[in-house]
Design a protein around this motif. Structure first.
Motif, PDB file in Angstrom:
ATOM      1  N   ARG A  76       0.829  -1.214   0.000  1.00  0.00           N
ATOM      2  CA  ARG A  76       0.000   0.000   0.000  1.00  0.00           C
ATOM      3  C   ARG A  76       0.863   1.264   0.000  1.00  0.00           C
ATOM      4  O   ARG A  76       0.426   2.318   0.446  1.00  0.00           O
ATOM      5  CB  ARG A  76      -0.929  -0.011   1.217  1.00  0.00           C
ATOM      6  N   THR A 135     -10.912  -3.609  -7.330  1.00  0.00           N
ATOM      7  CA  THR A 135     -11.205  -3.484  -5.898  1.00  0.00           C
ATOM      8  C   THR A 135     -12.494  -4.228  -5.572  1.00  0.00           C
ATOM      9  O   THR A 135     -13.438  -4.211  -6.370  1.00  0.00           O
ATOM     10  CB  THR A 135     -11.359  -2.030  -5.406  1.00  0.00           C
ATOM     11  N   ILE A 136     -12.508  -4.859  -4.422  1.00  0.00           N
ATOM     12  CA  ILE A 136     -13.753  -5.515  -4.001  1.00  0.00           C
ATOM     13  C   ILE A 136     -14.783  -4.473  -3.576  1.00  0.00           C
ATOM     14  O   ILE A 136     -15.951  -4.778  -3.449  1.00  0.00           O
ATOM     15  CB  ILE A 136     -13.536  -6.522  -2.847  1.00  0.00           C
ATOM     16  N   ASP A 137     -14.324  -3.228  -3.334  1.00  0.00           N
ATOM     17  CA  ASP A 137     -15.247  -2.192  -2.839  1.00  0.00           C
ATOM     18  C   ASP A 137     -16.098  -1.570  -3.944  1.00  0.00           C
ATOM     19  O   ASP A 137     -17.093  -0.907  -3.646  1.00  0.00           O
ATOM     20  CB  ASP A 137     -14.459  -1.077  -2.138  1.00  0.00           C
ATOM     21  N   MET A 179     -16.808  -5.774   4.141  1.00  0.00           N
ATOM     22  CA  MET A 179     -15.808  -4.746   3.810  1.00  0.00           C
ATOM     23  C   MET A 179     -16.421  -3.571   3.054  1.00  0.00           C
ATOM     24  O   MET A 179     -17.420  -3.724   2.344  1.00  0.00           O
ATOM     25  CB  MET A 179     -14.651  -5.347   3.035  1.00  0.00           C
ATOM     26  N   GLY A 180     -15.770  -2.442   3.154  1.00  0.00           N
ATOM     27  CA  GLY A 180     -16.247  -1.202   2.540  1.00  0.00           C
ATOM     28  C   GLY A 180     -16.179  -0.124   3.598  1.00  0.00           C
ATOM     29  O   GLY A 180     -17.120   0.046   4.367  1.00  0.00           O
ATOM     30  N   HIS A 181     -15.013   0.530   3.709  1.00  0.00           N
ATOM     31  CA  HIS A 181     -14.880   1.538   4.766  1.00  0.00           C
ATOM     32  C   HIS A 181     -15.390   2.907   4.328  1.00  0.00           C
ATOM     33  O   HIS A 181     -15.718   3.728   5.159  1.00  0.00           O
ATOM     34  CB  HIS A 181     -13.447   1.624   5.289  1.00  0.00           C
ATOM     35  N   GLU A 232     -18.312  -2.053   6.951  1.00  0.00           N
ATOM     36  CA  GLU A 232     -17.377  -1.750   8.044  1.00  0.00           C
ATOM     37  C   GLU A 232     -17.288  -0.245   8.339  1.00  0.00           C
ATOM     38  O   GLU A 232     -16.946   0.151   9.446  1.00  0.00           O
ATOM     39  CB  GLU A 232     -15.985  -2.319   7.758  1.00  0.00           C
ATOM     40  N   TYR A 299     -11.084 -10.723   5.583  1.00  0.00           N
ATOM     41  CA  TYR A 299     -10.248 -11.004   4.403  1.00  0.00           C
ATOM     42  C   TYR A 299     -10.723 -12.192   3.584  1.00  0.00           C
ATOM     43  O   TYR A 299     -10.257 -12.378   2.461  1.00  0.00           O
ATOM     44  CB  TYR A 299      -8.790 -11.145   4.845  1.00  0.00           C
ATOM     45  N   ARG A 302     -11.644 -11.235   0.252  1.00  0.00           N
ATOM     46  CA  ARG A 302     -10.623 -10.867  -0.746  1.00  0.00           C
ATOM     47  C   ARG A 302      -9.859 -12.069  -1.284  1.00  0.00           C
ATOM     48  O   ARG A 302      -9.027 -11.921  -2.185  1.00  0.00           O
ATOM     49  CB  ARG A 302      -9.625  -9.885  -0.113  1.00  0.00           C
TER      50      ARG A 302
HETATM   51  O1  F6P Z   1      -9.850  -1.427  -0.279  1.00  0.00           O
HETATM   52  C1  F6P Z   1     -10.279  -2.731  -0.161  1.00  0.00           C
HETATM   53  C2  F6P Z   1     -10.435  -3.129   1.269  1.00  0.00           C
HETATM   54  O2  F6P Z   1     -10.757  -4.455   1.192  1.00  0.00           O
HETATM   55  C3  F6P Z   1     -11.441  -2.353   2.135  1.00  0.00           C
HETATM   56  O3  F6P Z   1     -12.756  -2.744   1.989  1.00  0.00           O
HETATM   57  C4  F6P Z   1     -10.905  -2.578   3.520  1.00  0.00           C
HETATM   58  O4  F6P Z   1     -11.337  -1.599   4.394  1.00  0.00           O
HETATM   59  C5  F6P Z   1      -9.453  -2.526   3.298  1.00  0.00           C
HETATM   60  O5  F6P Z   1      -9.234  -3.008   1.995  1.00  0.00           O
HETATM   61  C6  F6P Z   1      -8.612  -3.258   4.315  1.00  0.00           C
HETATM   62  O6  F6P Z   1      -7.355  -3.462   3.793  1.00  0.00           O
HETATM   63  P1  F6P Z   1      -5.970  -3.763   4.490  1.00  0.00           P
HETATM   64  O7  F6P Z   1      -6.242  -4.247   5.868  1.00  0.00           O
HETATM   65  O8  F6P Z   1      -5.359  -4.795   3.612  1.00  0.00           O
HETATM   66  O9  F6P Z   1      -5.193  -2.503   4.453  1.00  0.00           O
END
Ligand code: F6P
Length: 375
Positions: A76, A135-137, A179-181, A232, A299, A302
């Motif tokens: 990241r 992206t899964i989001d 997931m989906g912040h 989330e 996870y 993902r």
């Molecule tokens: O951006 C994709 C995602 O799966 C979000 O939904 C989630 O909040 C985030 O990644 C968490 O990612 P990591 O813990 O790998 O940084």
């Protein structure tokens, strides 16, 4: 004879199903149809800064269509704020240098909105960059769809289906954290498909009373269990207002120092709310007297093999990407719009978020079958 074009490819941001399908789609078309040479860059932009590469010939691209994760690894890291030896550094000049040393004619980045922002920075520094959306989001601006989303949607829907039978058997409230912040596409889609009784999204601040009323209404109908799909990033009205305030401070900060302090304050606030779904479960148990449980899907959403839709999408966008690189089109993302393939300038994508609009057909459909959104 003209020299073969040499292209580097990397995956960045969170992993998801379909990344390898995209690497393969781009790579096969690049090598077979456009006579290019392909090298893989390991672990995203960090690997590019550190010049860590692997050869991606036909052999390496074979057998990866269905494989989850990314054969290249990911990270990241941000190109302009990379942590090297414990210190944040602007690595754009180093990356530009590696790009030249490797003799690259183009760089393909596969990632979400954050990766697109990094890609745009490199593009402004003079690199020939093309981006593929994953992206899964499903929150990338400019594309209707991103590979990874459909697979995660299937996984989350399957989880909600399974939670239904146990919630029913034990007369419980079960909250499935999905997931989906920032954007709630995954919670909304799986909530509709799985028939969740309430769906909570980051875009719709919720009221505890409204969720309790939805559960009580079901109880009056003899249904003494409920399944709630919680993104989330979903928050109640108070916490949403606090987060919006913290975000406004980031925007209004004038100096780099005040901006950094405002960003840290926002991060700390988000961190303090990370157990929100557990807190909500306790609040619901107290308000309704029904036992409440939480399943954080995490996870699992993902991992694993991509579904057919994501394999097709990744192949479609990847192969189109190879053609565009051959045509010399850069500074763009390959996008899926209304079933077709198109391109969008990176500056319109990077760092932005495609939120769920309040009048989206999915939102309307959820409301029309009586699913509460907690508002
Ligand atoms: O951006 C994709 C995602 O799966 C979000 O939904 C989630 O909040 C985030 O990644 C968490 O990612 P990591 O813990 O790998 O940084």
């Amino acid at each position: 004879m003209s020299k073969k074009k040499k292209v580097g490819i990397l995956t960045a941001g969170g992993d998801c199903p379909g990344l390898n399908a995209a690497i393969r789609g781009f790579g096969k078309a690049a090598i077979r149809d456009h006579d290019m040479e392909l090298i893989g860059i390991q672990d995203g932009f960090l690997g590019l800064a550190e010049n860590r590469t692997v050869t991606l010939g036909p052999r390496a691209l074979s057998g990866i269509l269905t494989v989850g994760g990314t054969i290249l690894g990911t990270s990241r890291d941000k190109v302009n704020r990379m942590v090297i030896d414990g210190e944040e550094k602007d690595m754009v000049p180093t990356i530009a240098d590696t790009y030249d040393k490797l003799g690259l004619d183009a760089l393909v980045t596969i990632g979400g909105g954050g990766t697109a922002k990094n890609a745009h920075k490199l593009s402004k520094a003079g690199l020939n960059v093309l981006h593929l959306p994953k992206t899964i989001d499903n929150d990338i601006v400019g594309t209707d769809d991103s590979f990874g989303f459909s697979t995660a949607l299937e996984i989350a829907t399957d989880a909600i289906d399974r939670l239904h039978s146990t919630a029913h058997s034990h007369h419980r409230i079960i909250l499935a954290e999905i997931m989906g912040h920032r954007a709630g596409w995954l919670a909304l889609g799986s909530g509709i498909a799985g028939g969740a009784d309430v769906i909570l999204l980051p875009e719709v601040p919720y009221k505890l009373d409204s969720i309790v009323a939805a559960i009580e209404k079901r109880r009056k109908q003899g249904l003494n269990f409920s399944v709630i799909a919680v993104a989330e990033g979903a928050r109640d009205e108070t916490d949403s207002a606090a987060l919006a305030g913290a975000q406004a401070l980031v925007h209004s900060s004038k100096t780099p120092e005040t901006k950094a302090a405002a960003k840290k304050a926002k991060k700390d606030l988000e961190h303090s709310m990370r157990e929100n779904t557990l807190k909500l479960a306790a609040q619901l148990e107290e308000a309704t007297g029904l036992e409440s449980r939480v399943s954080i899907l995490g996870y699992v959403q993902r991992g694993g093999i991509p579904c057919a839709h994501d394999r097709i999408l990744a192949t479609r966008l990847g192969t189109m990407g190879a053609k565009l690189v051959d045509d010399g089109e850069f500074g763009i993302m390959v996008a899926s719009q209304e079933g077709g393939t198109t391109t969008v300038p990176l500056k319109e994508v990077g760092g932005k978020v495609k939120y769920v609009p309040s009048d989206h057909p999915w939102v309307k459909a959820a409301r029309e079958v009586g699913t509460g959104l907690g508002d």
